[in-house]
Design a protein around this motif. Structure first.
Motif, mmCIF file in Angstrom:
data_model
loop_
_atom_site.group_PDB
_atom_site.id
_atom_site.type_symbol
_atom_site.label_atom_id
_atom_site.label_comp_id
_atom_site.label_asym_id
_atom_site.label_seq_id
_atom_site.Cartn_x
_atom_site.Cartn_y
_atom_site.Cartn_z
ATOM 1 N N ILE A 63 -6.924 -6.887 -14.706
ATOM 2 C CA ILE A 63 -6.977 -5.593 -15.242
ATOM 3 C C ILE A 63 -6.191 -4.510 -13.589
ATOM 4 N N LEU A 64 -5.550 -4.122 -14.178
ATOM 5 C CA LEU A 64 -4.626 -3.724 -12.992
ATOM 6 C C LEU A 64 -4.944 -2.068 -12.921
ATOM 7 N N TYR A 65 -5.525 -1.625 -13.977
ATOM 8 C CA TYR A 65 -5.643 -0.136 -14.143
ATOM 9 C C TYR A 65 -7.241 0.099 -14.006
ATOM 10 N N ALA A 66 -8.177 0.902 -12.773
ATOM 11 C CA ALA A 66 -9.085 1.667 -13.109
ATOM 12 C C ALA A 66 -9.643 2.429 -14.458
ATOM 13 N N ASP A 67 -8.772 3.106 -14.558
ATOM 14 C CA ASP A 67 -9.044 4.205 -16.133
ATOM 15 C C ASP A 67 -7.659 4.312 -16.212
ATOM 16 N N ASP A 68 -7.640 5.625 -17.414
ATOM 17 C CA ASP A 68 -6.186 5.018 -18.113
ATOM 18 C C ASP A 68 -5.391 5.810 -17.299
ATOM 19 N N ASP A 69 -5.720 6.327 -15.807
ATOM 20 C CA ASP A 69 -4.382 7.145 -14.657
ATOM 21 C C ASP A 69 -4.824 7.002 -13.783
ATOM 22 N N HIS A 70 -5.534 5.757 -13.045
ATOM 23 C CA HIS A 70 -5.749 5.318 -12.321
ATOM 24 C C HIS A 70 -5.361 3.800 -11.599
ATOM 25 N N LEU A 71 -4.409 3.367 -10.711
ATOM 26 C CA LEU A 71 -5.390 1.485 -11.110
ATOM 27 C C LEU A 71 -5.718 1.399 -10.202
ATOM 28 N N SER A 72 -6.107 0.022 -10.157
ATOM 29 C CA SER A 72 -7.648 -1.057 -9.792
ATOM 30 C C SER A 72 -6.831 -1.634 -8.491
ATOM 31 N N VAL A 73 -8.047 -1.596 -7.084
ATOM 32 C CA VAL A 73 -7.345 -2.782 -6.296
ATOM 33 C C VAL A 73 -6.052 -3.267 -6.331
ATOM 34 N N GLU A 74 -6.488 -4.133 -7.415
ATOM 35 C CA GLU A 74 -5.353 -5.431 -7.998
ATOM 36 C C GLU A 74 -4.531 -4.854 -8.303
ATOM 37 N N GLY A 75 -4.379 -3.486 -9.201
ATOM 38 C CA GLY A 75 -2.658 -2.816 -9.989
ATOM 39 C C GLY A 75 -2.074 -2.585 -8.332
ATOM 40 N N SER A 76 -3.085 -1.984 -7.135
ATOM 41 C CA SER A 76 -2.577 -1.729 -6.412
ATOM 42 C C SER A 76 -1.402 -2.146 -5.580
ATOM 43 N N ARG A 77 -2.456 -4.032 -5.418
ATOM 44 C CA ARG A 77 -2.158 -5.106 -5.244
ATOM 45 C C ARG A 77 -0.563 -5.296 -5.832
ATOM 46 N N TYR A 78 -0.598 -5.215 -7.081
ATOM 47 C CA TYR A 78 0.807 -5.374 -7.439
ATOM 48 C C TYR A 78 1.790 -4.641 -7.467
ATOM 49 N N GLN A 79 0.895 -3.202 -7.615
ATOM 50 C CA GLN A 79 2.669 -2.170 -7.324
ATOM 51 C C GLN A 79 3.171 -2.665 -6.046
ATOM 52 N N ALA A 80 2.114 -3.131 -5.106
ATOM 53 C CA ALA A 80 3.068 -2.729 -3.790
ATOM 54 C C ALA A 80 3.521 -3.946 -3.090
ATOM 55 N N LYS A 81 3.116 -5.169 -4.052
ATOM 56 C CA LYS A 81 4.071 -6.268 -4.678
ATOM 57 C C LYS A 81 5.994 -6.096 -5.016
ATOM 58 N N HIS A 82 5.452 -5.621 -6.146
ATOM 59 C CA HIS A 82 7.402 -5.601 -6.476
ATOM 60 C C HIS A 82 7.950 -4.749 -5.808
ATOM 61 N N LEU A 83 6.928 -2.979 -5.470
ATOM 62 C CA LEU A 83 7.432 -2.128 -4.644
ATOM 63 C C LEU A 83 8.839 -2.864 -3.510
ATOM 64 N N LEU A 84 7.408 -3.445 -2.539
ATOM 65 C CA LEU A 84 8.240 -4.064 -1.032
ATOM 66 C C LEU A 84 9.529 -5.104 -1.552
ATOM 67 N N GLN A 85 9.267 -6.185 -2.694
ATOM 68 C CA GLN A 85 10.741 -6.940 -3.046
ATOM 69 C C GLN A 85 11.800 -5.931 -3.426
ATOM 70 N N ASP A 86 11.396 -4.308 -4.304
ATOM 71 C CA ASP A 86 12.282 -4.106 -4.462
ATOM 72 C C ASP A 86 13.342 -3.062 -3.563
ATOM 73 N N LEU A 87 12.489 -2.779 -3.124
ATOM 74 C CA LEU A 87 12.711 -2.360 -1.675
ATOM 75 C C LEU A 87 13.141 -3.090 -0.275
ATOM 76 N N ILE A 88 12.725 -4.276 -0.702
ATOM 77 C CA ILE A 88 13.581 -5.712 0.675
ATOM 78 C C ILE A 88 14.991 -5.625 -0.306
ATOM 79 N N HIS A 89 15.161 -6.223 -1.423
ATOM 80 C CA HIS A 89 15.880 -6.613 -2.025
ATOM 81 C C HIS A 89 17.663 -5.621 -2.512
#
Length: 89
Positions: A63-89
């Motif tokens: 699950i990527l969310y801790a509640d309806d407005d905040h990311l879980s730890v896994e969601g933060s990892r998912y976000q960082a992974k995708h944002l880093l890919q976008d910034l690198i490319h």
């Protein structure tokens, strides 16, 4: 997010996709104010979470969310992974 998880008394999880238009409408005021800012670079993660007309709430059973407005730890990892890919490319 809790309704997306199977439990002993709830053997089937709910469908946890959310329509992207619903998310955009919910964030409309926030995004409008953000877009008024000048001399900054805005990094928007919406496409990582909403790659199609639907947004994802869980990936590979995590699950990527801790509640309806905040990311879980896994969601933060998912976000960082995708944002880093976008910034690198």
């Amino acid at each position: 997010p809790i309704s997306c998880v199977t439990r002993p008394l709830r053997p089937q999880a709910n469908n946890c996709e959310l329509n992207k238009q619903v998310v955009l409408e919910r964030q409309k005021v926030y995004l409008s104010e953000l877009n008024k800012l000048q001399n900054i670079k805005i990094i928007n993660s919406l496409n990582a979470f909403c790659p199609t007309t639907n947004c994802v709430v869980n990936v590979n059973g995590k699950i990527l969310y801790a509640d309806d407005d905040h990311l879980s730890v896994e969601g933060s990892r998912y976000q960082a992974k995708h944002l880093l890919q976008d910034l690198i490319h």
